[in-house]
Design a protein around this motif. Structure first.
Motif, mmCIF file in Angstrom:
data_model
loop_
_atom_site.group_PDB
_atom_site.id
_atom_site.type_symbol
_atom_site.label_atom_id
_atom_site.label_comp_id
_atom_site.label_asym_id
_atom_site.label_seq_id
_atom_site.Cartn_x
_atom_site.Cartn_y
_atom_site.Cartn_z
ATOM 1 N N LEU A 88 30.319 -32.232 21.012
ATOM 2 C CA LEU A 88 30.683 -30.916 20.486
ATOM 3 C C LEU A 88 29.730 -30.528 19.353
ATOM 4 N N LEU A 89 29.387 -31.474 18.503
ATOM 5 C CA LEU A 89 28.415 -31.225 17.442
ATOM 6 C C LEU A 89 27.046 -30.898 18.034
ATOM 7 N N LEU A 90 26.666 -31.559 19.111
ATOM 8 C CA LEU A 90 25.421 -31.256 19.807
ATOM 9 C C LEU A 90 25.421 -29.822 20.311
ATOM 10 N N LEU A 91 26.536 -29.395 20.884
ATOM 11 C CA LEU A 91 26.625 -28.022 21.401
ATOM 12 C C LEU A 91 26.554 -26.989 20.282
ATOM 13 N N ILE A 92 27.140 -27.298 19.145
ATOM 14 C CA ILE A 92 27.049 -26.388 17.994
ATOM 15 C C ILE A 92 25.606 -26.276 17.533
ATOM 16 N N ALA A 93 24.909 -27.398 17.450
ATOM 17 C CA ALA A 93 23.507 -27.382 17.026
ATOM 18 C C ALA A 93 22.642 -26.628 18.033
ATOM 19 N N ARG A 94 22.908 -26.819 19.307
ATOM 20 C CA ARG A 94 22.146 -26.111 20.338
ATOM 21 C C ARG A 94 22.384 -24.607 20.270
ATOM 22 N N SER A 130 23.467 -34.626 10.700
ATOM 23 C CA SER A 130 24.541 -33.768 10.201
ATOM 24 C C SER A 130 24.148 -33.053 8.911
ATOM 25 N N VAL A 131 23.522 -33.771 7.996
ATOM 26 C CA VAL A 131 23.083 -33.150 6.742
ATOM 27 C C VAL A 131 22.006 -32.108 7.017
ATOM 28 N N SER A 132 21.104 -32.419 7.945
ATOM 29 C CA SER A 132 20.063 -31.460 8.313
ATOM 30 C C SER A 132 20.669 -30.192 8.910
ATOM 31 N N LEU A 133 21.641 -30.346 9.790
ATOM 32 C CA LEU A 133 22.298 -29.188 10.388
ATOM 33 C C LEU A 133 23.075 -28.396 9.342
ATOM 34 N N TYR A 134 23.738 -29.072 8.441
ATOM 35 C CA TYR A 134 24.455 -28.387 7.366
ATOM 36 C C TYR A 134 23.499 -27.566 6.514
ATOM 37 N N TRP A 165 18.637 -35.002 19.687
ATOM 38 C CA TRP A 165 18.751 -36.291 19.011
ATOM 39 C C TRP A 165 20.203 -36.720 18.808
ATOM 40 N N TYR A 166 21.164 -35.814 19.040
ATOM 41 C CA TYR A 166 22.572 -36.183 18.897
ATOM 42 C C TYR A 166 23.032 -37.141 19.999
ATOM 43 N N ILE A 167 22.237 -37.286 21.036
ATOM 44 C CA ILE A 167 22.549 -38.254 22.084
ATOM 45 C C ILE A 167 22.350 -39.687 21.575
ATOM 46 N N VAL A 168 21.419 -39.878 20.647
ATOM 47 C CA VAL A 168 21.115 -41.220 20.134
ATOM 48 C C VAL A 168 22.346 -41.882 19.499
#
Length: 99
Positions: A24-30, A86-90, A44-47
């Protein structure tokens, strides 16, 4: 079903809600990358999903939730990668915006 097999089942089962949350976080970033044009490195959220899965498989094979060096290292790596992402996305989504 003895206690060890129940313990192993529960360790593997806890990975699935974690994987759903990370996806879900991956989808938000995408979504944010698609509409803002700023790079979020959402692939990279798959890692962390894979590393947490490997750690849970390792813990299930040993029958312990902690104390296994390889499982602990995999969990720490996954947590570190997830923290950086997460910090980068924030920063991109909230802290980098000008009022």
């Amino acid at each position: 079903m003895n206690s060890i097999s129940l313990n192993q089942f529960l360790m593997i089962y806890t990975w699935f809600p974690l994987a759903v949350l990370l996806l879900l976080l991956l989808l938000i970033a995408r979504f944010y990358e698609k509409f803002s044009g700023r790079r979020t490195y959402f692939r990279w959220y798959i890692v962390p999903v894979v590393l947490f899965g490997a750690a849970m498989a390792r813990y299930a094979s040993t029958g312990e939730l902690a104390g296994d060096r390889l499982g602990d290292v995999l969990s720490a790596l996954a947590g570190g990668v997830l923290l950086v992402l997460s910090v980068s996305l924030y920063r991109l989504m909230a802290a980098g915006r000008q009022p």
